[in-house]
Write an enzyme that holds these catalytic residues in place. Structure first.
Site, PDB file in Angstrom:
ATOM      1  N   THR A 155       0.831  -1.213   0.000  1.00  0.00           N
ATOM      2  CA  THR A 155       0.000   0.000   0.000  1.00  0.00           C
ATOM      3  C   THR A 155       0.863   1.260   0.000  1.00  0.00           C
ATOM      4  OG1 THR A 155      -1.519   1.273   1.388  1.00  0.00           O
ATOM      5  CG2 THR A 155      -0.102  -0.266   2.529  1.00  0.00           C
ATOM      6  N   ASP A 156       0.281   2.359  -0.468  1.00  0.00           N
ATOM      7  CA  ASP A 156       1.005   3.640  -0.415  1.00  0.00           C
ATOM      8  C   ASP A 156       1.114   4.167   1.019  1.00  0.00           C
ATOM      9  OD1 ASP A 156      -1.652   4.388  -0.024  1.00  0.00           O
ATOM     10  OD2 ASP A 156      -1.717   5.870  -1.644  1.00  0.00           O
ATOM     11  N   GLU A 157       0.316   3.575   1.945  1.00  0.00           N
ATOM     12  CA  GLU A 157       0.315   4.105   3.317  1.00  0.00           C
ATOM     13  C   GLU A 157       1.651   3.888   4.028  1.00  0.00           C
ATOM     14  OE1 GLU A 157      -3.133   3.455   5.679  1.00  0.00           O
ATOM     15  OE2 GLU A 157      -4.488   3.636   3.982  1.00  0.00           O
ATOM     16  N   TYR A 180      -1.885  -0.472  10.921  1.00  0.00           N
ATOM     17  CA  TYR A 180      -2.034  -1.146   9.615  1.00  0.00           C
ATOM     18  C   TYR A 180      -0.813  -0.880   8.739  1.00  0.00           C
ATOM     19  CZ  TYR A 180      -3.360  -1.564   4.685  1.00  0.00           C
ATOM     20  OH  TYR A 180      -3.366  -1.857   3.339  1.00  0.00           O
ATOM     21  N   SER A 183       2.315  -2.556   9.868  1.00  0.00           N
ATOM     22  CA  SER A 183       2.376  -4.000   9.585  1.00  0.00           C
ATOM     23  C   SER A 183       2.688  -4.241   8.106  1.00  0.00           C
ATOM     24  CB  SER A 183       1.072  -4.696   9.998  1.00  0.00           C
ATOM     25  OG  SER A 183       0.001  -4.323   9.143  1.00  0.00           O
ATOM     26  N   LYS A 184       2.142  -3.417   7.214  1.00  0.00           N
ATOM     27  CA  LYS A 184       2.433  -3.593   5.785  1.00  0.00           C
ATOM     28  C   LYS A 184       3.899  -3.223   5.500  1.00  0.00           C
ATOM     29  CE  LYS A 184      -0.117  -4.591   2.867  1.00  0.00           C
ATOM     30  NZ  LYS A 184      -0.565  -5.919   2.340  1.00  0.00           N
TER      31      LYS A 184
HETATM   32  P1  NAD Z   1      -9.932  -7.065   1.997  1.00  0.00           P
HETATM   33  O1  NAD Z   1      -9.953  -6.806   3.470  1.00  0.00           O
HETATM   34  O2  NAD Z   1     -11.137  -6.776   1.189  1.00  0.00           O
HETATM   35  O3  NAD Z   1      -9.576  -8.594   1.731  1.00  0.00           O
HETATM   36  C1  NAD Z   1      -8.557  -9.261   2.444  1.00  0.00           C
HETATM   37  C2  NAD Z   1      -8.727 -10.756   2.205  1.00  0.00           C
HETATM   38  O4  NAD Z   1      -7.675 -11.439   2.927  1.00  0.00           O
HETATM   39  C3  NAD Z   1     -10.054 -11.304   2.742  1.00  0.00           C
HETATM   40  O5  NAD Z   1     -10.631 -12.176   1.806  1.00  0.00           O
HETATM   41  C4  NAD Z   1      -9.658 -12.071   4.012  1.00  0.00           C
HETATM   42  O6  NAD Z   1     -10.492 -13.181   4.283  1.00  0.00           O
HETATM   43  C5  NAD Z   1      -8.235 -12.517   3.652  1.00  0.00           C
HETATM   44  N1  NAD Z   1      -7.402 -12.743   4.843  1.00  0.00           N
HETATM   45  C6  NAD Z   1      -7.214 -11.883   5.886  1.00  0.00           C
HETATM   46  N2  NAD Z   1      -6.400 -12.458   6.801  1.00  0.00           N
HETATM   47  C7  NAD Z   1      -6.080 -13.681   6.312  1.00  0.00           C
HETATM   48  C8  NAD Z   1      -5.263 -14.750   6.800  1.00  0.00           C
HETATM   49  N3  NAD Z   1      -4.660 -14.672   7.991  1.00  0.00           N
HETATM   50  N4  NAD Z   1      -5.122 -15.863   6.040  1.00  0.00           N
HETATM   51  C9  NAD Z   1      -5.742 -15.957   4.828  1.00  0.00           C
HETATM   52  N5  NAD Z   1      -6.544 -14.997   4.333  1.00  0.00           N
HETATM   53  C10 NAD Z   1      -6.707 -13.865   5.070  1.00  0.00           C
HETATM   54  O7  NAD Z   1      -8.661  -6.281   1.460  1.00  0.00           O
HETATM   55  P2  NAD Z   1      -8.424  -5.539   0.077  1.00  0.00           P
HETATM   56  O8  NAD Z   1      -8.888  -4.155   0.196  1.00  0.00           O
HETATM   57  O9  NAD Z   1      -8.901  -6.401  -1.016  1.00  0.00           O
HETATM   58  O10 NAD Z   1      -6.831  -5.509   0.071  1.00  0.00           O
HETATM   59  C11 NAD Z   1      -6.071  -6.602  -0.450  1.00  0.00           C
HETATM   60  C12 NAD Z   1      -4.595  -6.300  -0.312  1.00  0.00           C
HETATM   61  O11 NAD Z   1      -4.285  -5.116  -1.026  1.00  0.00           O
HETATM   62  C13 NAD Z   1      -4.130  -6.068   1.116  1.00  0.00           C
HETATM   63  O12 NAD Z   1      -2.861  -6.642   1.255  1.00  0.00           O
HETATM   64  C14 NAD Z   1      -4.064  -4.548   1.244  1.00  0.00           C
HETATM   65  O13 NAD Z   1      -3.083  -4.183   2.179  1.00  0.00           O
HETATM   66  C15 NAD Z   1      -3.661  -4.168  -0.166  1.00  0.00           C
HETATM   67  N6  NAD Z   1      -4.106  -2.839  -0.609  1.00  0.00           N
HETATM   68  C16 NAD Z   1      -5.416  -2.455  -0.506  1.00  0.00           C
HETATM   69  C17 NAD Z   1      -5.817  -1.227  -1.003  1.00  0.00           C
HETATM   70  C18 NAD Z   1      -7.267  -0.761  -0.928  1.00  0.00           C
HETATM   71  O14 NAD Z   1      -7.548   0.391  -1.245  1.00  0.00           O
HETATM   72  N7  NAD Z   1      -8.206  -1.594  -0.550  1.00  0.00           N
HETATM   73  C19 NAD Z   1      -4.884  -0.368  -1.580  1.00  0.00           C
HETATM   74  C20 NAD Z   1      -3.547  -0.781  -1.649  1.00  0.00           C
HETATM   75  C21 NAD Z   1      -3.184  -2.023  -1.175  1.00  0.00           C
HETATM   76  O1  DAU Z   2      -4.130   4.077   0.457  1.00  0.00           O
HETATM   77  C1  DAU Z   2      -4.357   2.700   0.352  1.00  0.00           C
HETATM   78  C2  DAU Z   2      -5.205   2.247   1.527  1.00  0.00           C
HETATM   79  O2  DAU Z   2      -6.516   2.761   1.306  1.00  0.00           O
HETATM   80  C3  DAU Z   2      -5.244   0.730   1.686  1.00  0.00           C
HETATM   81  O3  DAU Z   2      -3.950   0.263   1.977  1.00  0.00           O
HETATM   82  C4  DAU Z   2      -6.215   0.336   2.798  1.00  0.00           C
HETATM   83  O4  DAU Z   2      -6.305  -1.080   2.869  1.00  0.00           O
HETATM   84  C5  DAU Z   2      -7.577   0.916   2.482  1.00  0.00           C
HETATM   85  O5  DAU Z   2      -8.470   0.621   3.528  1.00  0.00           O
HETATM   86  C6  DAU Z   2      -7.482   2.429   2.278  1.00  0.00           C
HETATM   87  O6  DAU Z   2      -7.180   3.103   3.520  1.00  0.00           O
HETATM   88  P1  DAU Z   2      -7.914   4.475   3.938  1.00  0.00           P
HETATM   89  O7  DAU Z   2      -7.825   4.622   5.397  1.00  0.00           O
HETATM   90  O8  DAU Z   2      -7.445   5.606   3.102  1.00  0.00           O
HETATM   91  O9  DAU Z   2      -9.427   4.117   3.463  1.00  0.00           O
HETATM   92  P2  DAU Z   2     -10.846   4.368   4.156  1.00  0.00           P
HETATM   93  O10 DAU Z   2     -11.878   4.016   3.130  1.00  0.00           O
HETATM   94  O11 DAU Z   2     -10.949   3.745   5.490  1.00  0.00           O
HETATM   95  O12 DAU Z   2     -10.860   5.949   4.346  1.00  0.00           O
HETATM   96  C7  DAU Z   2     -10.708   6.841   3.250  1.00  0.00           C
HETATM   97  C8  DAU Z   2     -10.715   8.255   3.799  1.00  0.00           C
HETATM   98  O13 DAU Z   2     -12.033   8.561   4.281  1.00  0.00           O
HETATM   99  C9  DAU Z   2      -9.797   8.460   4.980  1.00  0.00           C
HETATM  100  O14 DAU Z   2      -9.263   9.761   4.926  1.00  0.00           O
HETATM  101  C10 DAU Z   2     -10.702   8.318   6.201  1.00  0.00           C
HETATM  102  C11 DAU Z   2     -12.016   8.860   5.682  1.00  0.00           C
HETATM  103  N1  DAU Z   2     -13.239   8.250   6.254  1.00  0.00           N
HETATM  104  C12 DAU Z   2     -13.317   6.900   6.258  1.00  0.00           C
HETATM  105  C13 DAU Z   2     -14.449   6.270   6.758  1.00  0.00           C
HETATM  106  C14 DAU Z   2     -14.555   4.755   6.790  1.00  0.00           C
HETATM  107  C15 DAU Z   2     -14.269   9.038   6.698  1.00  0.00           C
HETATM  108  O15 DAU Z   2     -14.202  10.276   6.672  1.00  0.00           O
HETATM  109  N2  DAU Z   2     -15.388   8.434   7.196  1.00  0.00           N
HETATM  110  C16 DAU Z   2     -15.524   7.072   7.257  1.00  0.00           C
HETATM  111  O16 DAU Z   2     -16.569   6.563   7.730  1.00  0.00           O
END
Ligand code: NAD
Ligand code: DAU
Length: 374
Positions: A155-157, A180, A183-184
């Site tokens: 992730t970019d975080e 989070y 850990s990443k």
């Molecule tokens: P998500 O939470 O929707 O899905 C995560 C999946 O991993 C789920 O199906 C869950 O059951 C599985 N999982 C969790 N713990 C596990 C374990 N211990 N063993 C096996 N399976 C397990 O997440 P997402 O948003 O699809 O993100 C997927 C990946 O991409 C993550 O690694 C996240 O850090 C990364 N990522 C997400 C975003 C985003 O915007 N969502 C952006 C950048 C990177």
């Molecule tokens: O940047 C990549 C990341 O984006 C991924 O690595 C993470 O897995 C993914 O969850 C996401 O993280 P964010 O914290 O940016 O996403 P989230 O949707 O939780 O929040 C987006 C923005 O909106 C953030 O600034 C917090 C704000 N927010 C979020 C929620 C859930 C609100 O204002 N209200 C809300 O209820």
């Protein structure tokens, strides 16, 4: 298990040509394939690579939902395996049995707010889980890395928080600020350490915020869509001024495909939409689209906006410089934001049963019905 100490023969992933990559049968493990991004990656790979065997390993936490993959679950080249990446002996047994060629690792706890209330879960799944997969890959590949790849989706975080200007590049120093992102970042360091120490062919990509169908409604966009449908408040953290860079999930899945084929071992690629939005502006745009789609009076959805207490340690701004992947691998996002957001809203409005299932917990019964009673 003896993992050996000598770095072995280094054979470049590119020894296997692009064309051969399609023709030779490969076993590709995708972890976290029942989640949001993972399900789009699994679908893309299953459909695009009929000659490869695609394994989806997922623990099915609250975020994992096999309903996301109903349309491809009967394909001959697809197999689902329920399992936890934290379970070392299970992972080793699986790897020794299946001898995967490629590991694309997405399984993780992914929600920042949850990491603030239960950080230890993130240490187990995100750090220990990644190390288990690295060790099992190493044990099976036995230092002969021809045609092998360990690809970590990050992730970019990990780069921290930007001020008004600038972008995250591949060389931006890590500065994670939430449990989070810590850990990443830690798991990224382990992946790079295995490349440096054991010459394991690894790639990492760091992506910005994804949006699209099948995202669990704890994340901003699906949470707001679900709450608008149900006329519930839209919680905006702080003043809504934090900025995120949004990318349509299918564009991310395509980037993952390209990186898995052409990414250079040891390299990192930043993936982003060049699409920055202040949270409050994004929510207002979403409200406008929802009023139109639901045929409600203009301003109806925006009246639900409610400013609430800010997230602890809330990162101010994320923005990705994706020029490396564009120049070196030819990837760029295909969806314009307004178009992607319309598609996303349409999907949630036509799949309200999916939303009801995930919010009621009924989706958890799907695995039982489909897999355990066979
Ligand atoms: P998500 O939470 O929707 O899905 C995560 C999946 O991993 C789920 O199906 C869950 O059951 C599985 N999982 C969790 N713990 C596990 C374990 N211990 N063993 C096996 N399976 C397990 O997440 P997402 O948003 O699809 O993100 C997927 C990946 O991409 C993550 O690694 C996240 O850090 C990364 N990522 C997400 C975003 C985003 O915007 N969502 C952006 C950048 C990177
Ligand atoms: O940047 C990549 C990341 O984006 C991924 O690595 C993470 O897995 C993914 O969850 C996401 O993280 P964010 O914290 O940016 O996403 P989230 O949707 O939780 O929040 C987006 C923005 O909106 C953030 O600034 C917090 C704000 N927010 C979020 C929620 C859930 C609100 O204002 N209200 C809300 O209820």
């Amino acid at each position: 298990m003896d993992l050996g100490t000598k770095p072995g023969r280094r054979k470049d992933f590119f020894n296997v040509s692009y064309a051969a990559n399609h023709l030779i049968m490969k076993k590709i493990l995708i972890t976290g394939g029942a989640g949001f991004i993972g399900s789009h990656v699994v679908r893309l790979f299953v459909k695009k690579y009929p000659n490869h065997k695609i394994f989806n390993l997922d623990k099915l936490t609250y975020a994992g939902n096999l309903e996301n993959l109903k349309d491809i679950e009967k394909y001959n080249n697809y197999r689902f395996i329920k399992g936890d990446v934290v379970d070392e002996s299970f992972i080793f047994d699986l790897f020794l049995k299946e001898k995967f060629d490629t590991v694309i690792h997405l399984a993780a706890e992914s929600h920042v707010d949850r990491s603030i209330s239960m950080p230890t879960e993130f240490v187990y799944s995100n750090i220990l889980g990644t190390v288990n997969l690295l060790n099992a890959s190493r044990a099976v590949w036995q230092n002969d890395f021809t045609g092998k790849l360990f690809y970590h989706i990050s992730t970019d975080e990990v780069f921290g928080s930007l001020g008004k200007d600038g972008y995250f590049t591949e060389t931006t120093p890590y500065d994670p600020r939430s449990p989070y992102s810590a850990s990443k970042a830690s798991s990224d360091h382990f992946v790079r350490a295995y490349h440096n120490t054991y010459l394991m062919p690894v790639v990492i990509s760091n992506c910005s915020n994804n949006y699209g169908p099948n995202q669990f409604p704890e994340k901003l966009i699906p949470l707001c869509i679900n709450n608008i449908i149900n006329k519930k408040p839209l919680p905006v953290y702080g003043k809504g001024k934090n900025i995120r860079d949004w990318l349509y999930v299918e564009d991310h899945a395509k980037a993952i495909d390209i990186i898995s084929l052409m990414g250079k071992p040891g390299e990192t690629y930043n993936v982003g939409g060049l699409n920055e939005w202040k949270n409050i502006d994004l929510i207002r745009l979403l409200c406008h689209i929802m009023d139109r789609k639901l045929e409600r009076p203009a301003g109806d959805s925006a009246s639900l906006i409610t400013f609430v207490k800010d997230r602890a340690g809330h990162d101010k701004r994320y923005a990705i410089d994706a020029s490396k992947i564009q120049k070196e691998l030819g990837w760029k996002p295909e969806h314009k934001f307004e178009e992607g957001l319309e598609k996303t809203v349409d999907w949630y409005i036509s799949n309200q049963q999916w939303l009801r299932n995930v919010t009621s917990g009924d989706y958890l019964k799907y695995y039982e019905q489909q897999y355990e009673k066979r």
